[in-house]
Write a protein that holds these residues in place. Structure first.
Motif, PDB file in Angstrom:
ATOM      1  N   PHE A 182      33.470  -5.516 -13.550  1.00  0.00           N
ATOM      2  CA  PHE A 182      33.973  -6.247 -14.721  1.00  0.00           C
ATOM      3  C   PHE A 182      34.123  -5.297 -15.921  1.00  0.00           C
ATOM      4  O   PHE A 182      33.259  -4.468 -16.167  1.00  0.00           O
ATOM      5  CB  PHE A 182      33.022  -7.386 -15.087  1.00  0.00           C
ATOM      6  CG  PHE A 182      32.858  -8.376 -13.971  1.00  0.00           C
ATOM      7  CD1 PHE A 182      33.791  -9.385 -13.774  1.00  0.00           C
ATOM      8  CD2 PHE A 182      31.793  -8.279 -13.083  1.00  0.00           C
ATOM      9  CE1 PHE A 182      33.666 -10.275 -12.722  1.00  0.00           C
ATOM     10  CE2 PHE A 182      31.656  -9.173 -12.038  1.00  0.00           C
ATOM     11  CZ  PHE A 182      32.592 -10.172 -11.853  1.00  0.00           C
ATOM     12  N   PRO A 183      35.219  -5.460 -16.655  1.00  0.00           N
ATOM     13  CA  PRO A 183      35.362  -4.685 -17.888  1.00  0.00           C
ATOM     14  C   PRO A 183      34.371  -5.204 -18.927  1.00  0.00           C
ATOM     15  O   PRO A 183      34.074  -6.409 -18.957  1.00  0.00           O
ATOM     16  CB  PRO A 183      36.806  -4.988 -18.332  1.00  0.00           C
ATOM     17  CG  PRO A 183      37.383  -5.950 -17.363  1.00  0.00           C
ATOM     18  CD  PRO A 183      36.321  -6.423 -16.447  1.00  0.00           C
ATOM     19  N   ARG A 184      33.853  -4.305 -19.750  1.00  0.00           N
ATOM     20  CA  ARG A 184      32.838  -4.736 -20.728  1.00  0.00           C
ATOM     21  C   ARG A 184      32.983  -4.010 -22.056  1.00  0.00           C
ATOM     22  O   ARG A 184      32.939  -2.787 -22.126  1.00  0.00           O
ATOM     23  CB  ARG A 184      31.426  -4.468 -20.166  1.00  0.00           C
ATOM     24  CG  ARG A 184      31.107  -5.324 -18.966  1.00  0.00           C
ATOM     25  CD  ARG A 184      29.749  -4.992 -18.364  1.00  0.00           C
ATOM     26  NE  ARG A 184      29.637  -5.639 -17.063  1.00  0.00           N
ATOM     27  CZ  ARG A 184      29.192  -6.878 -16.869  1.00  0.00           C
ATOM     28  NH1 ARG A 184      28.791  -7.600 -17.902  1.00  0.00           N
ATOM     29  NH2 ARG A 184      29.154  -7.404 -15.664  1.00  0.00           N
ATOM     30  N   TRP A 185      33.123  -4.791 -23.109  1.00  0.00           N
ATOM     31  CA  TRP A 185      33.166  -4.327 -24.501  1.00  0.00           C
ATOM     32  C   TRP A 185      31.927  -4.895 -25.177  1.00  0.00           C
ATOM     33  O   TRP A 185      31.782  -6.115 -25.255  1.00  0.00           O
ATOM     34  CB  TRP A 185      34.446  -4.874 -25.144  1.00  0.00           C
ATOM     35  CG  TRP A 185      34.755  -4.438 -26.539  1.00  0.00           C
ATOM     36  CD1 TRP A 185      35.331  -3.261 -26.915  1.00  0.00           C
ATOM     37  CD2 TRP A 185      34.587  -5.195 -27.747  1.00  0.00           C
ATOM     38  NE1 TRP A 185      35.519  -3.234 -28.276  1.00  0.00           N
ATOM     39  CE2 TRP A 185      35.076  -4.408 -28.820  1.00  0.00           C
ATOM     40  CE3 TRP A 185      34.058  -6.470 -28.046  1.00  0.00           C
ATOM     41  CZ2 TRP A 185      35.063  -4.839 -30.151  1.00  0.00           C
ATOM     42  CZ3 TRP A 185      34.042  -6.892 -29.371  1.00  0.00           C
ATOM     43  CH2 TRP A 185      34.543  -6.078 -30.407  1.00  0.00           C
ATOM     44  N   TYR A 186      30.981  -4.058 -25.603  1.00  0.00           N
ATOM     45  CA  TYR A 186      29.702  -4.457 -26.210  1.00  0.00           C
ATOM     46  C   TYR A 186      28.635  -4.896 -25.195  1.00  0.00           C
ATOM     47  O   TYR A 186      27.929  -5.877 -25.412  1.00  0.00           O
ATOM     48  CB  TYR A 186      29.876  -5.588 -27.240  1.00  0.00           C
ATOM     49  CG  TYR A 186      30.392  -5.203 -28.608  1.00  0.00           C
ATOM     50  CD1 TYR A 186      31.246  -4.131 -28.775  1.00  0.00           C
ATOM     51  CD2 TYR A 186      30.018  -5.933 -29.738  1.00  0.00           C
ATOM     52  CE1 TYR A 186      31.721  -3.791 -30.032  1.00  0.00           C
ATOM     53  CE2 TYR A 186      30.488  -5.589 -30.998  1.00  0.00           C
ATOM     54  CZ  TYR A 186      31.341  -4.526 -31.139  1.00  0.00           C
ATOM     55  OH  TYR A 186      31.801  -4.199 -32.392  1.00  0.00           O
ATOM     56  N   PRO A 187      28.489  -4.176 -24.087  1.00  0.00           N
ATOM     57  CA  PRO A 187      27.414  -4.515 -23.140  1.00  0.00           C
ATOM     58  C   PRO A 187      26.098  -3.817 -23.501  1.00  0.00           C
ATOM     59  O   PRO A 187      26.089  -2.854 -24.268  1.00  0.00           O
ATOM     60  CB  PRO A 187      27.933  -3.936 -21.821  1.00  0.00           C
ATOM     61  CG  PRO A 187      28.712  -2.717 -22.238  1.00  0.00           C
ATOM     62  CD  PRO A 187      29.308  -3.042 -23.610  1.00  0.00           C
ATOM     63  N   THR A 188      25.012  -4.280 -22.927  1.00  0.00           N
ATOM     64  CA  THR A 188      23.699  -3.640 -23.072  1.00  0.00           C
ATOM     65  C   THR A 188      23.274  -3.062 -21.738  1.00  0.00           C
ATOM     66  O   THR A 188      23.371  -3.740 -20.706  1.00  0.00           O
ATOM     67  CB  THR A 188      22.651  -4.671 -23.540  1.00  0.00           C
ATOM     68  OG1 THR A 188      22.960  -5.056 -24.883  1.00  0.00           O
ATOM     69  CG2 THR A 188      21.249  -4.093 -23.498  1.00  0.00           C
TER      70      THR A 188
END
Ligand SMILES: *[C@@H]1O[C@H](CO)[C@@H](O)[C@H](O)[C@H]1NC(C)=O
Ligand SMILES: *[C@@H]1O[C@H](CO)[C@@H](O)[C@H](O)[C@H]1NC(C)=O
Ligand SMILES: *[C@@H]1O[C@H](CO)[C@@H](O)[C@H](O)[C@H]1NC(C)=O
Ligand SMILES: *[C@@H]1O[C@H](CO)[C@@H](O)[C@H](O)[C@H]1NC(C)=O
Ligand SMILES: *[C@@H]1O[C@H](CO)[C@@H](O)[C@H](O)[C@H]1NC(C)=O
Ligand SMILES: *[C@@H]1O[C@H](CO)[C@@H](O)[C@H](O)[C@H]1NC(C)=O
Length: 809
Positions: free
Chosen positions: A370-376
């Motif tokens: 999955f693409p992720r913008w702002y993950p931890t």
């Protein structure tokens, strides 16, 4: 002259050259030569008894270089000349450290700060004997701690925070120096406890008898009861009507009381992302391609060396801006997710990359599903890393990820998927940078917005949800753009490794650009009952008012357990205005707050002296190996309003802020109290990683030095290397160690490795020794784990491009 003085000081430090256990320890040369010695720079003294020196002080200033005073504020202007010099210089399109360095010297600024010990007048007594410091947690007697020192009167340093004064009236004179301490009776150093036989690491955390909380000094604050509702106070109908954020004036010439800011350098890129590279003094920075860099490169990755004050660009090819990052068990930096293809950089939204601490290069090793913008990203005790949250495209509402992924170093190119809980999905806006902490049970504390749960990270099973804070902090959110910041307080033998999490600031759910941020510190204790196998939270969240509201702050946990909360704004939100043109945050919050979790409720906050550089959206902070706080970043630093008394220093490069500063808390200046690690047991040396390895539950010996013969080490802690962005530090942890034995004469100390891998997940840590509140330079150590090393993925070592072949293993 200087070397004479240093030699003199070396002679009064209590060290021993003979080691009781045969083989000589490996000396930590750097700690002594490069960092420690210059701190102690002036004074006279003589040794009165060889081997057990007591300093007889004739004169002591502890100061070689001038302290930063108001005049040195002019140094801030140097950056303008630096930038001009850079603009005139030829653009060779390469990483050009020299250029930045020489430009910096145009204005003559160097870090004078590393040697800025403050004036400490000699104790009047010819034999300066001081009582041991108080227990770290006076209100709850530490269990199993025979050497627990007696209480002593509160330190005169703990003066109440300076009163808040409105910004307009004329300047307040600095508050008077605290009175000098009455000289107390000399203590008898308590005999070191006999070293118990080493016990094997226990798989379970120690059982935790419930500790009744001490009576609070005043009733916990109920912000909900104060709730005024939206009002027109500052012209914005959506503001809660709190215009009472008077800005303070704090003295800036008393570093030992209010801390000190020092301008360090001009970086090449903005520290939107900042991570301390394990085993080094280097900080890894990442940002977006802004095209405004001082060297006029379009670079997005680089590192800053805290010791040499140099910045080096690193070539990389996909968009890492807005990624999540933490360290791997073997001490590299893992970077996941990021941004869409832009300005010549490839799509980084699914990227899994590793920055090698050995080659200082960044490599894409895999893709997430999955693409992720702002993950931890969160390092687990197994060496696996959970990657939670982020949206599938940049921007709120672009698609929440209800699946989290787990990166496994044993199978590093194929990630595991697990479902996020229905509660987390429902109660967050986007699952942006959730705050996660590995608990001593191995479960994960997960918090986002105003919702929290305790999760088994491998199965995705929710063990329990956290109590709500809506009854005391109605409408306070901490998820972007209402960004608050949090820490998990130290896990120590004294608190039976009981976790407590504190949130600082945030914004109200209706917050807008002129809305005053939350001024609350919200704290909760997590207690695990191994018999019932369940979690309880005592009285739930408690709220305490900070001296100033804060949105987009950064919270840095010091080795002594105190928290420096800094950066951010008094009003507004995180985020970009349209194309960076409009402000979303206003009234920069330039004053750090020192939060002391061990002080009774009501007296935990102290304002510190301020920086002049606003650090709004996209700024960061992390602990250095000497226990200072490195502060950098802010890439929307152009349009905002401020009423700061005395003004601010705007970024000379408009939008982006390249200046790197350091903030040193008051205890850093108590130079004569510092315990400095001199050498670590050579038997623990790992030649492959070039670091000493501390075994779980086993004795670990070291030698240290101390200024006062009667001082001793009162605690030892491990501090993980920070990895911060967007007010979220994904790898911040302080773990207290048991002291097994200490010989004051030979300065030999034996500590015990942490009890379990859940309390201190395997990996790289800085080892700090404490003398009360005060700590010296740390030494890197490694806690051993079973995860396979990822070095083979990071070849060829000389690669300077981002993409690489993944080797079959
Ligand atoms: C940096 O710039 C200076 C001045 O233009 C030049 O002399 C030097 O060779 C450059 N260094 C590198 C590493 O490019
Ligand atoms: C705080 O005040 C609100 C509003 O008056 C009230 O509903 C709530 O119960 C109070 N919380 C506590 C813990 O007293
Ligand atoms: C925000 O406050 C500033 C300063 O008081 C004011 O100039 C501006 O108009 C306000 N903006 C809004 C949208 O209220
Ligand atoms: C990741 O995905 C990108 C874009 O689809 C592709 O170019 C790249 O080869 C992949 N990298 C790895 C290591 O799988
Ligand atoms: C935890 O277990 C104890 C003992 O069984 C029980 O009394 C308590 O209610 C439980 N608490 C929770 C939050 O489940
Ligand atoms: C310096 O540190 C020592 C040891 O913690 C403490 O006793 C002393 O009060 C401190 N001095 C000041 C001025 O803070």
């Amino acid at each position: 002259m200087a070397s004479l003085v240093l030699a003199l000081f070396a002679s009064v430090y209590v060290t021993s050259s003979s080691f009781s256990s045969g083989a000589p320890f490996r000396p930590l040369a750097a700690a002594v030569d490069k960092r420690f010695a210059p701190i102690h720079s002036s004074g006279t003294g003589r040794t009165t008894s060889p081997g057990r020196a007591q300093l007889t002080v004739g004169r002591w200033t502890g100061r070689q270089f001038p302290a930063v005073n108001n005049k040195d504020r002019d140094n801030l202007e140097f950056t303008t000349s630096a930038v001009n010099a850079i603009k005139k210089a030829p653009n060779d399109g390469e990483s050009n450290v020299t250029l930045v360095e020489s430009a910096l010297s145009v204005g003559g600024s160097r870090d004078r700060g590393r040697s800025l010990a403050t004036t400490k007048h000699p104790p009047s007594s010819p034999t300066p004997v001081r009582p041991p410091p108080p227990p770290r947690r006076p209100q709850s007697p530490p269990p199993r701690r025979p050497q627990s020192p007696p209480r002593r009167p509160p330190s005169p340093l703990r003066s109440p925070p300076p009163p808040l004064v409105p910004s307009r009236p004329s300047r307040k004179p600095p508050s008077p120096r605290p009175p000098s301490k009455p000289s107390p009776p000399p203590p008898k150093p308590s005999p070191p406890p006999r070293m118990p036989p080493p016990s094997p690491p226990s798989p379970q955390p120690p059982s935790q008898p419930p500790q009744p909380p001490g009576p609070p000094a005043s009733p916990p604050y109920n912000a909900s009861a104060d709730y005024e509702g939206p009002g027109p106070a500052d012209g914005n109908p959506r503001s809660p009507g709190d215009d009472k954020a008077y800005l303070p004036t704090v003295p800036d010439n008393q570093p030992d009381v209010y801390g000190q800011w020092v301008l360090k350098a001009l970086g090449n890129i903005v520290a939107i992302h900042m991570a301390l590279i394990p085993g080094t003094d280097k900080f890894f920075f990442m940002e977006r391609p802004s095209g405004r860099h001082p060297d006029r490169s379009n670079n997005i990755v680089g590192y800053y060396d805290y010791i040499t004050n140099r910045f080096t660009n690193v070539k990389y090819t996909d968009s890492v801006f807005c990624a999540g990052h933490t360290v791997t068990q073997d001490g590299h930096v893992l970077v996941v997710g990021g941004h869409i293809a832009k300005t010549g950089y490839g799509d980084g939204l699914k990227g899994v990359r590793i920055f090698s601490r050995k080659t200082l290069t960044l490599h894409r090793i895999a893709n997430m599903t999955f693409p992720r913008w702002y993950p931890t990203a969160t390092l687990l005790p197994s060496g696996m890393v959970t990657i939670m949250g982020g949206t599938v495209l940049p921007g709120s509402g672009t698609g929440k990820n209800s699946i989290y992924e787990i990166w496994d170093p044993a199978n590093p190119t194929s990630l595991i998927q697990r479902s996020q809980s229905a509660g987390l999905v429902a109660k967050t806006n986007d699952i942006y940078y959730p705050n996660t902490y590995v608990l001593p049970t191995g479960d994960l504390f997960v918090f986002c917005n105003d919702y929290g749960e305790i999760l088994d990270p491998m199965t995705g099973t929710v063990r329990t949800t956290l109590p709500s804070w809506s009854n005391i902090a109605k409408g306070v959110f901490t998820e972007y753009p209402f960004t608050g910041t949090s820490v998990m307080l130290p896990l120590t033998p004294q608190n039976s490794y009981t976790p407590e999490v504190v949130y600082f600031g945030g914004q109200f759910s209706y917050g807008w650009i002129n809305t005053t941020a939350s001024r609350l510190a919200l704290r909760i204790k997590v207690t695990y009952d191994p018999v019932a196998n369940n979690y309880t939270f005592g009285g739930g969240w408690s709220a305490e008012k900070m001296p100033l509201p804060r949105v987009m702050g950064d919270a840095v946990l010091l080795p002594n357990g105190k928290v420096v909360v800094l950066n951010g704004a008094v009003k507004g939100l995180a985020g970009d205005g349209a194309a960076g043109g409009l402000a979303k945050a206003n009234e920069p919050n330039l004053w750090p707050v020192l939060y002391d979790p061990y002080t009774p409720y009501g007296g935990r906050m102290r304002l510190m002296s301020r920086s002049r550089i606003p650090r709004l959206y996209h700024s960061t902070a992390a602990l250095t190996t000497d226990g200072s706080v490195l502060v950098a970043g802010c890439d929307r630093c152009d349009k905002y309003w401020w009423t700061t008394p005395g003004g601010i220093s705007k970024s000379p490069t408009s939008f982006a802020e390249y200046r790197i500063e350091v903030f040193r808390p008051p205890c850093w200046f108590n130079v004569t109290a510092k315990a400095q690690i001199e050498s670590l047991d050579p038997e623990t040396w790992d030649p492959e990683d070039k670091v000493n390895v501390m075994q779980y539950g086993q004795p670990f010996a070291l030698k240290y030095s101390m200024f006062f013969a009667t001082d001793s080490v009162t605690a030892a802690v491990l501090v993980s290397p920070g990895s911060a962005t967007h007010s979220t530090n994904m790898n911040q942890r302080v773990v207290g160690l048991e002291l097994l034995s200490q010989d004051i004469e030979s300065r030999r100390l034996v500590v015990k490795g942490p009890p379990t891998i859940n309390i201190a997940p395997p990996g790289w840590y800085m080892l700090f020794l404490l003398n009360g509140d005060v700590y010296g330079q740390s030494a890197w150590i490694r806690l051993p784990g079973n995860a396979p090393r990822v070095d083979s993925l990071l070849t060829p070592a000389t690669s300077t491009t981002g993409e690489m072949q993944v080797k079959s293993r």
